[in-house]
Design an enzyme around this catalytic site. Structure first.
Site, PDB file in Angstrom:
ATOM      1  CB  SER A 309     -44.660  -5.064  22.745  1.00  0.00           C
ATOM      2  OG  SER A 309     -43.741  -4.138  21.483  1.00  0.00           O
ATOM      3  CB  CYS A 311     -47.921  -1.469  27.058  1.00  0.00           C
ATOM      4  SG  CYS A 311     -48.427  -0.075  25.273  1.00  0.00           S
ATOM      5  CG  ASP A 344     -52.485   1.035  18.329  1.00  0.00           C
ATOM      6  OD1 ASP A 344     -50.950   0.713  18.366  1.00  0.00           O
ATOM      7  OD2 ASP A 344     -52.507   1.911  18.940  1.00  0.00           O
ATOM      8  N   GLY A 345     -51.962  -2.527  18.679  1.00  0.00           N
ATOM      9  CA  GLY A 345     -51.172  -3.455  19.736  1.00  0.00           C
ATOM     10  C   GLY A 345     -51.067  -4.400  19.991  1.00  0.00           C
ATOM     11  N   GLY A 346     -49.958  -5.209  20.460  1.00  0.00           N
ATOM     12  CA  GLY A 346     -50.241  -6.758  21.210  1.00  0.00           C
ATOM     13  C   GLY A 346     -50.105  -7.587  19.957  1.00  0.00           C
ATOM     14  N   GLY A 393     -41.988   2.460  23.649  1.00  0.00           N
ATOM     15  CA  GLY A 393     -42.957   2.987  24.063  1.00  0.00           C
ATOM     16  C   GLY A 393     -42.539   5.042  23.714  1.00  0.00           C
ATOM     17  CG  MET A 394     -44.431   6.707  21.043  1.00  0.00           C
ATOM     18  SD  MET A 394     -42.997   7.596  20.584  1.00  0.00           S
ATOM     19  CE  MET A 394     -43.464   9.035  20.353  1.00  0.00           C
ATOM     20  NE  ARG A 407     -50.022   7.126  22.147  1.00  0.00           N
ATOM     21  CZ  ARG A 407     -50.330   5.701  22.486  1.00  0.00           C
ATOM     22  NH1 ARG A 407     -49.871   5.161  23.800  1.00  0.00           N
ATOM     23  NH2 ARG A 407     -51.341   5.445  21.430  1.00  0.00           N
ATOM     24  CD  GLU A 420     -49.606   5.358  30.816  1.00  0.00           C
ATOM     25  OE1 GLU A 420     -50.278   5.199  30.809  1.00  0.00           O
ATOM     26  OE2 GLU A 420     -50.163   6.577  32.199  1.00  0.00           O
TER      27      GLU A 420
END
Ligand code: XMP
Length: 493
Positions: A309, A311, A344-346, A393-394, A407, A420
């Site tokens: 979300s 990213c 993972d994700g979304g 976001g990381m 990362r 990113e």
């Protein structure tokens, strides 16, 4: 690759890749009720969970509070790595000790202390009883509790504690089970049992409160010693952190890389796998070839190139893979090698989570879904009369400046970051337990529509239908104005 015999225009003969909103589960005959659906799964080769859900390794999602709450509910929290290795080890230790049956750091009284001293010591330490231990031998001489002291039955405040203590102490050895400990307490009408070694030296304490508390969490994710399970993210080249996290007791290490299909990352992941005892999950990947490159050593693989979300990977780099196709491609390969897959994700709704499992995942990882809960790090903020928590976001500038850049395989200075991810706020949601209840309940209902009682059966039995934009619109509430918020649906998700 295009060459003389392969025109560039051939590149536009592209395969289609699908994501959550492109598909629905095809309803099938069912002979079960959703509540009967068993969500037990594997997150890595050696780690099973009763709830197929993980919280993301993000600094606005998972620290020890979240990991404790997740493991108690049967899932797994993965600690983020925007903290140094020492702090990470301490966080892992906190999770591991949290629901400990045997308390190791026992508050003890000593025979030469007076009743008054012991009373105030117990008050100060917040305990209602303490074993009385010989200073020299470490032997348990008796046990003293508030009820022995407070009425000052037949002893005075300045008498030795040995006058007031119960000296026939019921003890147990370290291998006592929770049930045996509880039986001892009921049989002898006591609330605590000192744990001793062969020489009657104190090694720990079990309390009735502790045993009963554990019973509230029947589905909890626990290791062989009964400690809560915890995952930890390690950077692609962080062998030292991996060793420290492993030593601290992490059950699963997650190689935390935005693009793990990279020769250097894979070499380092192999080295980490060869060094640690914990399971090693490698991610993120999103294609069949990436899965093939890691399944020979990985204990699990994590899928997700840009679906998150927060990213911006896909728009910043032009690269990515819609999540349902990514999961299915990776699962094609991983399932041949008995390697579990994590999507993972979304995931915005429980329906997305169960679609990811239908596409071949064994478990799902979520960030935004849980970032607004009490257990996520950070405070609640008020904006325009509504409550929010921070979620970032990381790969956002803020997170990268605190250490997250690795990362993304970048070591830029702050001024040069090419982020990113974005920094955002997410609605405050209350307790993790109620959010997770909605998520897992929705997933079970999805299993009910397909008529599958277990996750492995569901993965085999589930079929997708492709839907159009009109079908997608029909899926959401339409032609109405929502008047009362549902606990599991928000049009903004
Ligand atoms: P959700 O959609 O659950 O996604 O919020 C959480 C996952 O997103 C990934 N992640 C990122 N991906 N840029 C990215 O491209 C970022 O800054 C970023 N931060 C987290 C990560 O896999 C997480 O579990």
């Amino acid at each position: 690759m295009a060459n003389d015999s392969e025109p560039f225009s051939e590149k536009l003969r592209v395969p289609e890749a699908l994501t959550f909103d492109d598909v629905l589960l095809r309803p099938k005959e069912s002979r079960m009720e959703p509540d009967e659906a068993d969500t037990a799964t594997r997150v890595s080769k050696g780690v099973e969970l009763n709830v197929p859900v993980l919280t993301a390794a993000m600094d606005t999602v998972t620290e020890s509070d979240m990991a404790i709450a997740m493991a108690r509910q049967g899932g797994l929290g993965v600690l983020h790595r925007n903290m140094d290795a020492d702090r990470m080890a301490a966080e892992i230790g906190r999770v591991k000790r949290y629901d400990e049956l045997i308390i190791r750091n026992v508050v003890t009284a000593h025979p030469e202390q007076t009743v008054r001293e012991v009373d105030s010591m117990m008050d100060h330490k917040g305990v209602s009883g303490a074993p009385v231990v010989d200073d020299e031998t470490g032997e348990v001489l008796g046990i003293i509790s508030g009820t022995d002291i407070r009425p000052y039955l037949e002893v005075g405040e300045s008498d030795a504690v040995t006058e007031a203590m119960t000296d026939e102490v019921i003890t147990a050895s370290e291998d006592v089970t929770p049930r045996e400990a509880l039986e001892l307490m009921y049989d002898h009408k006591i609330e605590r049992v000192p744990i001793v070694d062969e020489a009657n030296r104190l090694v720990g304490l079990i309390t009735m409160r502790g045993v009963l508390k554990r019973r509230e969490y029947d589905d909890a994710a626990r290791d062989e010693d009964g400690h809560l399970r915890v995952g930890a993210a390690v950077g692609p080249f962080e062998v030292d952190r991996a060793e420290a996290a492993d030593e601290a007791g992490a059950d699963v290490l997650f190689i935390d890389c935005a693009h793990a299909h990279n020769a250097n990352v894979i070499d380092s992941a192999r080295e980490i796998k060869a060094t640690v005892e914990a399971d090693v999950v490698v991610g993120n990947i999103g294609t069949r070839e990436a899965a093939e490159a890691v399944v020979d050593f990985a204990d699990g693989v994590k899928v997700g190139i840009g679906p998150g979300s927060i990213c911006t990977t896909r728009v910043v780099t032009g690269a990515g893979m819609p999540q349902i196709t990514a999961v299915s491609q990776v699962a094609d390969v991983a399932s041949q090698h008995d390697v579990p897959v994590i999507a993972d994700g979304g995931i915005r709704y429980s329906g997305d989570a169960i679609k990811a499992i239908a596409a071949g995942a064994d478990a799902v990882m979520l960030g935004s879904y849980f970032a607004g809960t009490d257990e996520a790090p950070g405070r609640v903020i008020q904006m325009n009369g509504k409550k929010y928590k921070q979620y970032r976001g990381m790969g956002s500038v803020g997170a990268m400046s605190e250490g997250g850049g690795e990362r993304y395989l970048k070591e830029d200075d702050e001024d040069d970051y090419v982020p990113e991810g974005v920094e955002a706020a997410t609605p405050y949601k209350g307790s993790l337990a109620s959010e997770l209840h909605q998520l897992v309940g929705g997933m079970q209902s999805g299993m009910g529509y397909v008529g599958a009682e277990t996750i492995p059966e569901f993965k085999q039995r589930a079929e997708f239908v492709r839907i159009s934009a009109a079908g997608q619109q029909e899926s959401h509430p339409h032609d109405v104005m929502i008047t009362d918020e549902a606990p599991n649906y928000s049009p903004d998700s």
